[in-house]
Every structure is written in structure tokens, then in C-alpha cells.
Design an enzyme around this catalytic site. Sequence first.
Site, PDB file in Angstrom:
ATOM      1  N   ASP A  69       0.665  -5.612 -12.873  1.00 39.28           N
ATOM      2  CA  ASP A  69      -0.388  -5.642 -11.867  1.00 39.28           C
ATOM      3  C   ASP A  69      -1.163  -6.951 -11.924  1.00 39.28           C
ATOM      4  O   ASP A  69      -0.657  -7.956 -12.417  1.00 39.28           O
ATOM      5  CB  ASP A  69      -1.329  -4.440 -12.075  1.00 39.28           C
ATOM      6  CG  ASP A  69      -1.797  -3.836 -10.761  1.00 39.28           C
ATOM      7  OD1 ASP A  69      -2.592  -4.487 -10.072  1.00 39.28           O
ATOM      8  OD2 ASP A  69      -1.358  -2.729 -10.432  1.00 39.28           O
ATOM      9  N   HIS A 296      -7.643  -4.513  -8.962  1.00 40.22           N
ATOM     10  CA  HIS A 296      -6.532  -3.612  -8.639  1.00 40.22           C
ATOM     11  C   HIS A 296      -5.913  -3.005  -9.895  1.00 40.22           C
ATOM     12  O   HIS A 296      -5.708  -1.789  -9.997  1.00 40.22           O
ATOM     13  CB  HIS A 296      -5.487  -4.394  -7.838  1.00 40.22           C
ATOM     14  CG  HIS A 296      -4.422  -3.561  -7.202  1.00 40.22           C
ATOM     15  ND1 HIS A 296      -3.224  -3.277  -7.825  1.00 40.22           N
ATOM     16  CD2 HIS A 296      -4.360  -2.964  -5.985  1.00 40.22           C
ATOM     17  CE1 HIS A 296      -2.465  -2.544  -7.014  1.00 40.22           C
ATOM     18  NE2 HIS A 296      -3.134  -2.329  -5.896  1.00 40.22           N
ATOM     19  N   SER A 468      -0.527   2.232  -3.759  1.00 41.66           N
ATOM     20  CA  SER A 468      -0.836   1.638  -5.063  1.00 41.66           C
ATOM     21  C   SER A 468      -1.579   2.610  -5.965  1.00 41.66           C
ATOM     22  O   SER A 468      -1.533   2.499  -7.187  1.00 41.66           O
ATOM     23  CB  SER A 468      -1.700   0.382  -4.890  1.00 41.66           C
ATOM     24  OG  SER A 468      -0.936  -0.717  -4.502  1.00 41.66           O
TER      25      SER A 468
END
Length: 563
Positions: A69, A296, A468
Amino acid sequence: MRLSSAIVLLVFVCCSFSVNAQNSVNRINTKIWYQQDSAADFMDGISLNKAYELLKGKKSTPVIVAVIDTGVDTTHEDLKKILWVNKKEIPGNGIDDDNNGYVDDIHGWNFLGNKNGDNLTKTSDERSRVYYAYRDRYEGKNIDTANLSADEKWIYTEWKKAAADMTISTDEQMEVMMLEALDKSLRKQDAILQQELGKKEYSISDLEHSQIASISGKQAKTSYMNILKIVQTDSTTTNVSLLADLEEYLDGKKSSLQNKTTAPPDYRAESIKDNYYDINDKYYGNSDVMANDPDHGTHVTGIIGAQRDNKIGVDGIADNVQVMMVRALPPGGDEYDKDVALAIKYAVDNGAKVINMSFGKSFSPQKKWVDEAVKYAEDHDVLLVHAAGNESNNIDSVDNFPNPDFLNTTTAPDNFITVGAYGDPKINNGKFIAYFSNYGKGTVDIFAPGVKIYSTLPHSYGYHDGTSMASPVVTGVAALLRSYYPQLTAAQIKYALTGSATHLGTVNKPLKDDNSTDESIEMSELTSGGLLNAAAAVKLASTLKPEAKKVNSKPLQNNLEKK
């Protein structure tokens, strides 16, 4: 490339103006909905509490989960104790103590940096990289594909696809114009509201409950709140994060248009300085797994395993995990195949049993490298969980990478799960399937919660939406199963997850574009599975007998492979 929560919705509204507000959302405890049970809690989550009830009295073993990520906040109060620690490395001594080629890789590795500690801060889309990299070789030339090798034929196919998409369309221009107008409007209102509220950063909740006296302030508040209600932005979202996400997305869109007429800079060569076209040049990067934008990756990590016993923040899904961060998702552009391939191999070599991959793109020129890494993971009994993507596409017919369709062979790996996103109808505009989710009965294995998911953020907590978020929900349950049923193979874990999924009949089809209207479809047309159910997966896993694990005769390279 990933698309963040608020912007998934803002873009959709900007381009369609067809989403309705949900006034009932604020009356629901949305922070835990995705873990709840339809019968006990009246929310269509994954029945996690029931899963833990079934596991009472059973012993678990620690499971290493790799998250490929953007990075992770290693200082977060809810994550510090669940991060993987490479005990064979001495922190900060600048020495490769375990001789694996990566210096001071304490919590994982960052493939988006250099040995001086600098990190890649910007990159371009893969379409542009493919087009300009091979333009001189192919443009204006008669290419006889019969004389090309299999690898060269794939590159040529990708280049032709990129070349066909280098014309700027009216729709793209219109989208950028509308996004610029939206950005300008929000920033104008935000400037007024900052002055009225007396602070530069405020949450949607702060604004909603504020008492503003001036006419201009009231108008700004009304306009601002109307947009946020339409896109169902959570009350904890701040003006700073919302506008930053919008700016990043708009910048990416503008760069994409510019790249159709002008070759973008080679940001990678300027920063990382590896030989990109040599997969064996792999000892680049640095140990900075937090880097410049870990939002994220931090959110994904919390979904999987945020500490469950500390009575703060959120409870992750798996209760006995060590999360390894492998940074390979750059800001403002598409990931590179080389980084993805090496990230998978790094995770496998360092003991990961499940790997989460919440990213994707439409072009993959070096797919061969990624295929080899997927096969490497399969040979070492490692499960890969991949987000299906947020473009409302049928990925049975639209390219989405990485995927388990190996080049030049009909063999498919049995350790790869592709995940779509759904939401409880009470928080998802009365529908099950997330309007943005990609789908495909031949490619998407299962759907998991991906709407209004609450998790860790750098130094805080908040909501994101997207496949996601659905992917780490599946990853968390997979880790749970591997922890309590360590004798089961990756293929058996996949079977336990998909074979126990809840099958629905008619559901809503994801909305493709601004001309789309609500359409019903059989869920069997969207996925080969159904909705993830953790309790059912535990039940099925408990019935499975151990099989011989697919483990390559070559030992894991941790501590074995030298520079």
C-alpha cells in the site's frame, strides 16, 4: 491506483448529480456496521461476533499479513502493537543484519524511495508510461505480430491499447471543467467558513452545529452542506482532508489529459534511480514505511488488525496478526509492475501468509513479472487478496490488473481472491451493491463491506469507501482462519471464504456513468460467490481436512539471499 472515500462520491456526483441523500445514516452506529450480523444487529455485516463465538476455546497462532500500500502510521495508538517486527534486524544501525538485501527493514520495506531516504512524491498514469516508452518502437510501423516473441507481443498489445486512448475526449474535458468548478466553489465557501468559525480546520459535524450570523456565512454553510449531504460525507470528515483529496484527484485528472499530448517526466528515474527494466535490480528503496502519505495504508491496516483488546479506537477483524507494510503505491499515479512484483516476493520471503492488495490499474506492461510473483506466492502457500476496483466496470471484459490470468498459459493460481464492495442498504441508498464497485461473474470471487468503513487514519480515525476497504475485510477474515486453522492451505482458505458466502438473488447493478439508471441484475452475474460471512467461513473451515501444502522446494530467502 486507489481512489479515496470522499472523492469516489464527489466525482460521481460531479459527473452524474443523481445520488440521493440518506437522512437515516446518522441514526445508525456506522462505525461497526460491517462487523455486525443481520439477525442480531439488523445490519448486513460479516457476522464477526458470531465467528468469534464459534472460535471460543480454540487456540490461535500469530499470522503475518502483508499490506502492499501507500505506507502506515507506525506511531498510531491502535496499530503500534500489531505491526510486524523483523527481530533479525537491529533498528537504525544502517546494517543489513539479516542479509536479505534490505537495510533496517523493521516493519517492512518501501520500494518507492532511495537509499538516501528520499521518497517518490509524484508519478504518472501507466497508460502514458506505456505509450511514450514504446512509441518510437511501434508508432507508424508495420508490426508483424507473428514474428514477435510472446513477451514482445504482450508489450505491443498494451502499447496499441494505450495509443488508442491518447485522444482527449469531450467527456474527459468536461469532467475536468466540472471538477475545477466544484473545487473552486468549495474553496471559496471554505475560506468564508474558516473566518466565520475562527479556525482553519473543522469537521462536518462542527459546521452542521455551528451558529453563523452573517448572510455570506449562512449562504456558504448552506451551499457547502448541500454538497456534502448529497455525497453522504461522514460528519467526522474535515474540510482539510476533503479538499486535499479533491485536489489530488483533480491534479491526477489534469495530468492525465496533459500526458496525452506531452510526455510526462520520468519521476521514478529522478527519485528512485533503479534500473526499472531489470527485475533483478531489486535492492532499492528504504525502510521508511510511513513516508509522506500513509492515509490509505493506515486505514487498510486498521480494518485488518487494529488492536482488539485496548478499548480505544476501532477493533480490527483478526485478533492475532502481525501486519507487515510493503510500500509500493505511489501518490498521484499508478503503481509500477516491478514494485508490485518485488513487494509480493518480499512479503512471501519474510513469512507473510496473507497479502492484501488494495490497488489496481488498466495497463500492465510488465505483467510477466507480477505473474511470476503471484506464482511464487502460490508455491509458498500464500493467499493474495485483491480489490476489484472502483470504476463500475465488468472486469470480465475490461482489463484490471493485477489479476490471476497468467500470460501464455491457461493455468490459473488457486491463491488469488478478487473482492467487490457492498454496503448495508440502510447506509447505501437502499441498495446492496456499491455503485462504484467493479464486478464480473468470471473474475470477482466475493463481495465484502466497502461502504462507509470506519478505521484508523494517521493520528486519528475516519471513514473511507471503496473496494480498497472491502479487500482488507476479506484479508482480515482470511487471517483469522489461518490463525485458528493453520493446517489449512491458502486454496482451502479461499474455498472457506467463497464457498460459505451468502448468495443473494436480484440486486442493483453498479452505476457505470452519468447516463445510467438503476438496473436490477442477478448477483450471480456480478460474482461467482456472494457476500462475505465470517461465521459461515469459520464453520466451513472447521470441516476441512488438511491437505498437502504447495510449498516450493526452495526455502524462503529471508536470511539466505545475499546482495
